[in-house]
Design an enzyme around this catalytic site. Structure first.
Site, PDB file in Angstrom:
ATOM      1  CB  CYS A  41     -12.256  -4.060   3.629  1.00 15.85           C
ATOM      2  SG  CYS A  41     -13.652  -3.079   3.063  1.00 15.85           S
ATOM      3  CD  GLU A  60      -6.308  -0.633  -0.693  1.00 17.30           C
ATOM      4  OE1 GLU A  60      -5.466  -1.366  -1.246  1.00 17.30           O
ATOM      5  OE2 GLU A  60      -6.404  -0.542   0.534  1.00 17.30           O
ATOM      6  CG  HIS A 105      -3.405  -6.224  -3.052  1.00 13.61           C
ATOM      7  ND1 HIS A 105      -3.068  -4.933  -3.431  1.00 13.61           N
ATOM      8  CD2 HIS A 105      -4.134  -6.090  -1.917  1.00 13.61           C
ATOM      9  CE1 HIS A 105      -3.566  -4.068  -2.573  1.00 13.61           C
ATOM     10  NE2 HIS A 105      -4.235  -4.747  -1.636  1.00 13.61           N
ATOM     11  CG  HIS A 157      -5.584  -7.639   2.146  1.00  8.99           C
ATOM     12  ND1 HIS A 157      -5.587  -6.690   3.147  1.00  8.99           N
ATOM     13  CD2 HIS A 157      -5.519  -6.955   0.984  1.00  8.99           C
ATOM     14  CE1 HIS A 157      -5.507  -5.484   2.608  1.00  8.99           C
ATOM     15  NE2 HIS A 157      -5.469  -5.614   1.304  1.00  8.99           N
ATOM     16  CD1 TRP A 193     -14.382  -0.405   0.126  1.00  6.13           C
ATOM     17  CD2 TRP A 193     -12.596   0.946   0.022  1.00  6.13           C
ATOM     18  NE1 TRP A 193     -13.976  -0.155   1.415  1.00  6.13           N
ATOM     19  CE2 TRP A 193     -12.881   0.659   1.387  1.00  6.13           C
ATOM     20  CE3 TRP A 193     -11.514   1.771  -0.285  1.00  6.13           C
ATOM     21  CZ2 TRP A 193     -12.120   1.172   2.427  1.00  6.13           C
ATOM     22  CZ3 TRP A 193     -10.747   2.279   0.757  1.00  6.13           C
ATOM     23  CH2 TRP A 193     -11.055   1.987   2.101  1.00  6.13           C
ATOM     24  CG  HIS A 215      -1.948  -1.109   1.148  1.00  4.70           C
ATOM     25  ND1 HIS A 215      -1.754  -2.295   1.805  1.00  4.70           N
ATOM     26  CD2 HIS A 215      -3.121  -1.230   0.503  1.00  4.70           C
ATOM     27  CE1 HIS A 215      -2.779  -3.102   1.571  1.00  4.70           C
ATOM     28  NE2 HIS A 215      -3.618  -2.464   0.775  1.00  4.70           N
ATOM     29  CE1 TYR A 241     -10.344   0.457  -3.838  1.00  8.77           C
ATOM     30  CE2 TYR A 241     -11.134  -1.807  -3.760  1.00  8.77           C
ATOM     31  CZ  TYR A 241     -10.475  -0.753  -3.172  1.00  8.77           C
ATOM     32  OH  TYR A 241      -9.934  -0.893  -1.924  1.00  8.77           O
ATOM     33  CD  GLU A 253     -11.148  -5.372  10.163  1.00  6.30           C
ATOM     34  OE1 GLU A 253     -12.056  -4.534   9.978  1.00  6.30           O
ATOM     35  OE2 GLU A 253     -10.314  -5.683   9.291  1.00  6.30           O
ATOM     36  CD  GLU A 263      -7.976  -3.799  -1.531  1.00  6.69           C
ATOM     37  OE1 GLU A 263      -7.211  -3.886  -0.560  1.00  6.69           O
ATOM     38  OE2 GLU A 263      -9.206  -3.629  -1.414  1.00  6.69           O
TER      39      GLU A 263
END
Length: 194
Positions: free
Chosen positions: A68, A115, A33, A70, A162, A26, A105, A88, A117
């Protein structure tokens, strides 16, 4: 000893082409990714909004969709959704459904951080209250979906880029999120199919 979290790098067709440490991807030249976005709903059909912690690298302090993250290399995206919701927000997912399998996006912050992704989008049903982890989330708020979607699409709600792009696609699925028909996992990009 903890090892640094890695993300899956992907090409333009959604194929995995390697991994990289999360901390390195980032910046001003962020490689594409694999990630995910999720929209958490309660029994009343309200969506959970979260405000990103102020120390986040990308969009600190911004309001966004529920969660959100990964997927780790070799981890199913749906499993990553559940893992991050627990970490989270202290939430256990009653149900996780794939909605937008190929959403992608690229967004650039005012300071040049990017960003970038490939980001399948999920609908999640939960039964309990959120317990935000302050390392990730500074505030939470539940909002009726109709009010939220209209606010985003009419530009009345300040929201992450996003989320602003995802909401019209979700709204196209119907006015009632509970009635949205899930997509097939076969529609996921190759890097997201395990």
């Amino acid at each position: 000893m903890t090892t640094e979290e890695h993300v899956v790098l992907v090409d333009g067709e959604g194929n995995a082409i390697g991994t990289a440490p999360k901390s390195s991807v980032h910046g001003t030249d962020t490689p594409r990714h694999l990630a995910f976005s999720s929209y958490v709903f309660d029994q009343e059909g309200r969506v959970l909004l979260t405000r990103r912690a102020e120390h986040k690298t990308t969009w600190p302090g911004a309001w966004t969709n529920s969660c959100c993250g990964h997927p780790l290399p070799g981890e199913a995206v749906e499993h990553a959704v559940g893992r991050r919701l627990s970490y989270e927000l202290g939430l256990d997912a009653a149900r996780i459904d794939l909605m937008l399998p190929s959403f992608a996006y690229r967004a650039v912050m005012a300071n040049g951080i990017v960003e970038h992704e490939l980001c399948p989008v999920y609908r999640v049903q939960v039964d309990g209250p959120a317990d935000p982890n302050p390392d990730e989330v500074s505030e939470v708020m539940w909002m009726p979906w109709k009010e939220f979607a209209e606010g985003v699409m009419n530009g009345l709600l300040a929201i992450s880029p996003w989320c602003r792009e995802q909401v019209p696609h979700l709204d196209d699925l119907g006015a009632d999120p509970a009635s949205w028909s899930p997509a097939s996992a076969a529609e996921l990009p190759p890097a997201a199919r395990l």
